[in-house]
Structure formats: C-alpha cells, structure tokens
Design an enzyme around this catalytic site. Structure first.
Site, PDB file in Angstrom:
ATOM      1  N   SER A  66       0.816  -1.213   0.000  1.00  0.00           N
ATOM      2  CA  SER A  66       0.000   0.000   0.000  1.00  0.00           C
ATOM      3  C   SER A  66       0.849   1.263   0.000  1.00  0.00           C
ATOM      4  CB  SER A  66      -0.923   0.013   1.219  1.00  0.00           C
ATOM      5  OG  SER A  66      -1.876  -1.015   1.151  1.00  0.00           O
ATOM      6  N   GLN A  67       0.271   2.338  -0.504  1.00  0.00           N
ATOM      7  CA  GLN A  67       0.852   3.669  -0.450  1.00  0.00           C
ATOM      8  C   GLN A  67       1.221   4.000   0.999  1.00  0.00           C
ATOM      9  OE1 GLN A  67      -2.266   6.424  -1.171  1.00  0.00           O
ATOM     10  NE2 GLN A  67      -0.945   8.201  -1.468  1.00  0.00           N
TER      11      GLN A  67
END
Length: 219
Positions: A66-67
C-alpha cells in the site's frame, strides 16, 4: 554501505514529512514507526528506488504494497498502544505488520497466498521482528485460537464486514477495514463496546479484493 543506509534514511524522513505529516497523520508513535521501517526491503530489488514514492507498488500474485500514507492512516485509525495484540488480515509484503510491530506488543498476521506467506515469514526472521506471528490461512475467518484481539486491521477490500472479525474483538476493540465493491471502498473503523458496534467512515480508498469465505469468492 553507509552511504546507501543514509540515502534510505533521508528518503524515509522525506516520506514522513511530505506524504504523511502533511496530510494530517499526527500520532508520534505512527510517525516514528514509519521512519524506522526500511520500506525498500519489502519490495523487489528492481523496485527499491521507488519504495518511498507516494503510490502503491506490485509485489507479485496480483497483490500490492500500500501507499505509505494509507499505511500510516490505517495504523493511526487503529488507536493502538504498546500492550495491544493486533490481528492483520492480509500480510502481503509484510510492511504493514512491520510498522505495527514497532508500536504494539504482538502482531498476528494471516496470508492466503502461500508464496507471499513464505517470503514474508523469512523477511520477518531476517529483520528480527520477533513479535510478529504468521499464519497461512483464510484471513476472513480471523484467528479464533488467539482471539480476542485489541485491534484488527484488514488490508484488502471486503464486500461486507466479516462477522468473525467483529466477534474476535475485545470489548473496546477496534477494526479498520475497507468495505465496498471490487473497484472502490470506504475505509471504516468499527468500535465494539458493551452497547454494541459503532461504525465511522474514514474516507474513500482502493484495495485489492479480500478473498475468502467471508469476503469475495475466488474467480
């Protein structure tokens, strides 16, 4: 080697200031954890130079890391402390579990894709994250034998909130999970107390599908 280490330390500091603090994440424990975990070791060698960018990255088997901001936001939303036992559904790259491991007493993490499970278990051992316990299983059913948990985090999008996860929370426990269709979800926090279950929307997000008995079915 020292130059390489210094380079990644600078990148982590820039990541925290520009991507995370600037967007409103303020919990000092979360910010410190994001500064400490070497994100570049949780992606393939070919993607190391992109590891601290403001975006998710592929990790194989149709999954992503994930970011950074989303990891920080979800971690802050869990409201965890140093005595907490946390369950993670979807080990993936292992990065979210590693961030949590800097803050809480113990992290239990479940992965349904065997290749990712083996890879992250070895990585946790190599990085000496001794307070992370791994399991290869369908995470949508939770981990009943180790329950109840102070907090549960789900790192994949679910069509509905799996009831077993709510059942496995302690009184006062928190569950953070993306809920929606296969393309876009609402990140929600569910808090459980003696009066029942309370849900708060934290905003829109986009995750890979949560596959399992209480999630999306395998295609």
């Amino acid at each position: 080697m020292e130059k390489e280490i210094s380079k990644y330390l600078r990148r982590r500091e820039e990541m925290v200031k520009r991507q995370i603090e600037a967007r409103g994440v303020s919990d000092p424990r979360v910010l410190d954890a994001m500064r400490r975990v070497p994100r570049h070791l949780f992606v393939s060698e070919a993607l190391e130079d992109q590891a601290y960018g403001d975006f998710p990255l592929p990790i194989g088997d149709g999954q992503t890391i994930s970011q950074p901001y989303i990891v920080a936001e979800m971690t802050q939303a869990l409201k965890v402390g140093e005595k907490d036992r946390v369950l993670e559904i979807g080990t993936g790259s292992g990065y979210q579990a590693a961030v949590l491991a800097q803050i809480v007493y113990r992290v239990y993490t479940i992965e349904r894709i065997h290749a990712l499970y083996i890879k992250t278990r070895r990585l946790f051992d190599n990085l000496k994250y001794h307070n992370i316990v791994t399991r290869y299983a369908d995470g949508t059913s939770g981990w009943r034998e180790e329950s109840p948990f102070d907090a549960i985090i789900v790192t994949a999008g679910a069509p509905i909130v799996p009831q077993p996860l709510i059942d496995q929370l302690t009184p006062g426990g928190r569950l953070v999970i993306p809920v929606g269709d296969q393309y876009i979800q609402d990140l929600v926090r569910i808090e459980k107390d003696e009066r029942g279950v309370h849900q708060t929307s934290l905003g829109g997000c986009r995750f890979v599908k949560l596959v399992g008995e209480y999630g999306w079915k395998k295609e």
